[in-house]
Design a protein around this motif. Structure first.
Motif, PDB file in Angstrom:
ATOM      1  N   VAL A 228       0.469  -4.455   4.451  1.00 54.78           N
ATOM      2  CA  VAL A 228      -0.198  -3.052   4.708  1.00 54.78           C
ATOM      3  C   VAL A 228      -1.170  -2.854   3.724  1.00 54.78           C
ATOM      4  CG1 VAL A 228       0.071  -0.868   5.535  1.00 54.78           C
ATOM      5  CG2 VAL A 228       2.059  -2.429   6.097  1.00 54.78           C
ATOM      6  N   LYS A 229      -2.337  -2.592   4.059  1.00 54.94           N
ATOM      7  CA  LYS A 229      -3.358  -1.890   3.042  1.00 54.94           C
ATOM      8  C   LYS A 229      -3.212  -0.355   3.393  1.00 54.94           C
ATOM      9  CE  LYS A 229      -6.648  -5.300   2.282  1.00 54.94           C
ATOM     10  NZ  LYS A 229      -8.247  -5.842   2.063  1.00 54.94           N
ATOM     11  N   THR A 230      -3.480   0.426   2.502  1.00 53.91           N
ATOM     12  CA  THR A 230      -3.264   2.127   2.617  1.00 53.91           C
ATOM     13  C   THR A 230      -4.506   2.672   1.990  1.00 53.91           C
ATOM     14  OG1 THR A 230      -2.237   2.334   0.526  1.00 53.91           O
ATOM     15  CG2 THR A 230      -0.797   1.694   2.373  1.00 53.91           C
ATOM     16  N   ALA A 231      -4.736   3.874   2.291  1.00 55.46           N
ATOM     17  CA  ALA A 231      -5.916   4.716   1.595  1.00 55.46           C
ATOM     18  C   ALA A 231      -5.478   4.974   0.210  1.00 55.46           C
ATOM     19  CB  ALA A 231      -5.977   6.016   2.307  1.00 55.46           C
ATOM     20  N   ALA A 232      -6.288   5.324  -0.667  1.00 58.03           N
ATOM     21  CA  ALA A 232      -6.042   5.425  -1.956  1.00 58.03           C
ATOM     22  C   ALA A 232      -5.139   6.735  -2.304  1.00 58.03           C
ATOM     23  CB  ALA A 232      -7.339   5.883  -2.605  1.00 58.03           C
ATOM     24  N   GLY A 233      -4.031   6.494  -2.896  1.00 57.45           N
ATOM     25  CA  GLY A 233      -2.899   7.390  -3.150  1.00 57.45           C
ATOM     26  C   GLY A 233      -1.926   7.493  -2.204  1.00 57.45           C
ATOM     27  N   LYS A 234      -2.052   6.863  -1.108  1.00 58.50           N
ATOM     28  CA  LYS A 234      -0.988   7.131   0.070  1.00 58.50           C
ATOM     29  C   LYS A 234       0.124   6.026  -0.033  1.00 58.50           C
ATOM     30  CE  LYS A 234      -3.491   9.965   2.199  1.00 58.50           C
ATOM     31  NZ  LYS A 234      -3.030  11.406   2.528  1.00 58.50           N
ATOM     32  N   SER A 235       0.121   5.184  -0.903  1.00 59.72           N
ATOM     33  CA  SER A 235       1.197   4.085  -0.820  1.00 59.72           C
ATOM     34  C   SER A 235       2.556   4.413  -0.841  1.00 59.72           C
ATOM     35  CB  SER A 235       1.029   2.949  -1.851  1.00 59.72           C
ATOM     36  OG  SER A 235      -0.013   2.248  -1.835  1.00 59.72           O
ATOM     37  N   GLU A 236       3.094   5.351  -1.937  1.00 63.21           N
ATOM     38  CA  GLU A 236       4.304   5.874  -2.104  1.00 63.21           C
ATOM     39  C   GLU A 236       4.808   6.672  -0.853  1.00 63.21           C
ATOM     40  OE1 GLU A 236       5.059   7.828  -5.789  1.00 63.21           O
ATOM     41  OE2 GLU A 236       4.178   5.885  -6.744  1.00 63.21           O
ATOM     42  N   GLY A 237       4.016   7.412  -0.398  1.00 64.51           N
ATOM     43  CA  GLY A 237       4.270   8.383   0.986  1.00 64.51           C
ATOM     44  C   GLY A 237       4.464   7.467   2.213  1.00 64.51           C
ATOM     45  N   LEU A 238       3.828   6.342   2.307  1.00 62.59           N
ATOM     46  CA  LEU A 238       3.854   5.418   3.448  1.00 62.59           C
ATOM     47  C   LEU A 238       4.892   4.556   3.320  1.00 62.59           C
ATOM     48  CD1 LEU A 238       0.068   4.659   4.135  1.00 62.59           C
ATOM     49  CD2 LEU A 238       1.701   5.711   5.652  1.00 62.59           C
ATOM     50  N   LEU A 239       5.245   4.373   2.110  1.00 62.20           N
ATOM     51  CA  LEU A 239       6.528   3.258   1.670  1.00 62.20           C
ATOM     52  C   LEU A 239       7.959   3.939   2.463  1.00 62.20           C
ATOM     53  CD1 LEU A 239       7.767   0.865   0.687  1.00 62.20           C
ATOM     54  CD2 LEU A 239       8.276   2.113  -1.191  1.00 62.20           C
ATOM     55  N   GLU A 240       7.945   5.153   2.350  1.00 60.40           N
ATOM     56  CA  GLU A 240       9.176   5.844   3.020  1.00 60.40           C
ATOM     57  C   GLU A 240       9.040   6.017   4.466  1.00 60.40           C
ATOM     58  OE1 GLU A 240      12.015   6.271   1.500  1.00 60.40           O
ATOM     59  OE2 GLU A 240      10.830   5.435  -0.185  1.00 60.40           O
ATOM     60  N   SER A 241       7.819   6.491   4.880  1.00 60.54           N
ATOM     61  CA  SER A 241       7.621   6.223   6.416  1.00 60.54           C
ATOM     62  C   SER A 241       7.905   4.720   7.075  1.00 60.54           C
ATOM     63  CB  SER A 241       6.377   6.556   6.770  1.00 60.54           C
ATOM     64  OG  SER A 241       6.077   7.959   6.274  1.00 60.54           O
TER      65      SER A 241
ATOM     66  N   VAL B 100      -2.606   4.257   7.017  1.00 60.13           N
ATOM     67  CA  VAL B 100      -2.690   2.765   7.048  1.00 60.13           C
ATOM     68  C   VAL B 100      -4.001   2.398   7.336  1.00 60.13           C
ATOM     69  CG1 VAL B 100      -1.786   0.720   8.297  1.00 60.13           C
ATOM     70  CG2 VAL B 100      -0.357   2.598   7.530  1.00 60.13           C
ATOM     71  N   THR B 101      -4.917   1.670   6.557  1.00 62.26           N
ATOM     72  CA  THR B 101      -6.255   1.232   6.889  1.00 62.26           C
ATOM     73  C   THR B 101      -6.509  -0.287   7.326  1.00 62.26           C
ATOM     74  OG1 THR B 101      -6.462   0.483   4.765  1.00 62.26           O
ATOM     75  CG2 THR B 101      -6.999   2.759   5.266  1.00 62.26           C
ATOM     76  N   ASP B 102      -5.388  -0.905   7.110  1.00 67.22           N
ATOM     77  CA  ASP B 102      -5.341  -2.622   7.773  1.00 67.22           C
ATOM     78  C   ASP B 102      -4.016  -3.219   7.607  1.00 67.22           C
ATOM     79  OD1 ASP B 102      -6.577  -4.758   8.597  1.00 67.22           O
ATOM     80  OD2 ASP B 102      -7.060  -5.503   6.775  1.00 67.22           O
ATOM     81  N   THR B 103      -3.840  -3.958   8.588  1.00 64.29           N
ATOM     82  CA  THR B 103      -2.694  -4.768   8.621  1.00 64.29           C
ATOM     83  C   THR B 103      -3.052  -6.368   8.659  1.00 64.29           C
ATOM     84  OG1 THR B 103      -2.168  -4.401  10.835  1.00 64.29           O
ATOM     85  CG2 THR B 103      -1.239  -2.814   9.368  1.00 64.29           C
TER      86      THR B 103
END
Length: 76
Positions: free
Chosen positions: A8-21, A66-69
């Protein structure tokens, strides 16, 4: 049983929040923030291949940030 890895690629600064989701999704066994071309790797276990498609296209790609998978299905 079908076992897959979703990169999973994420937008800048979004990784930690997306990890929990991503960890909260029903088919996700594990998820981790990683260094490299992608930001998060999720391990998914389902009964059928089409459930992997749902996990990626609806669940993961539907999350804001999420920008790419890229999905790899285990062959062993």
């Amino acid at each position: 049983m079908v076992h897959a890895f979703i990169m999973v690629k994420t937008a800048a600064g979004k990784s930690e929040g997306l990890l929990e989701s991503i960890r909260g999704l029903g088919s996700v066994a594990e998820a981790h923030i990683v260094a490299g071309n992608y930001d998060i790797i999720a391990e998914v276990d389902t009964e059928e291949v089409y459930e992997i498609l749902k996990a990626v296209s609806s669940d993961v790609q539907g999350l804001e940030g999420v920008t790419d998978t890229k999905t790899y299905i285990a062959m062993d």
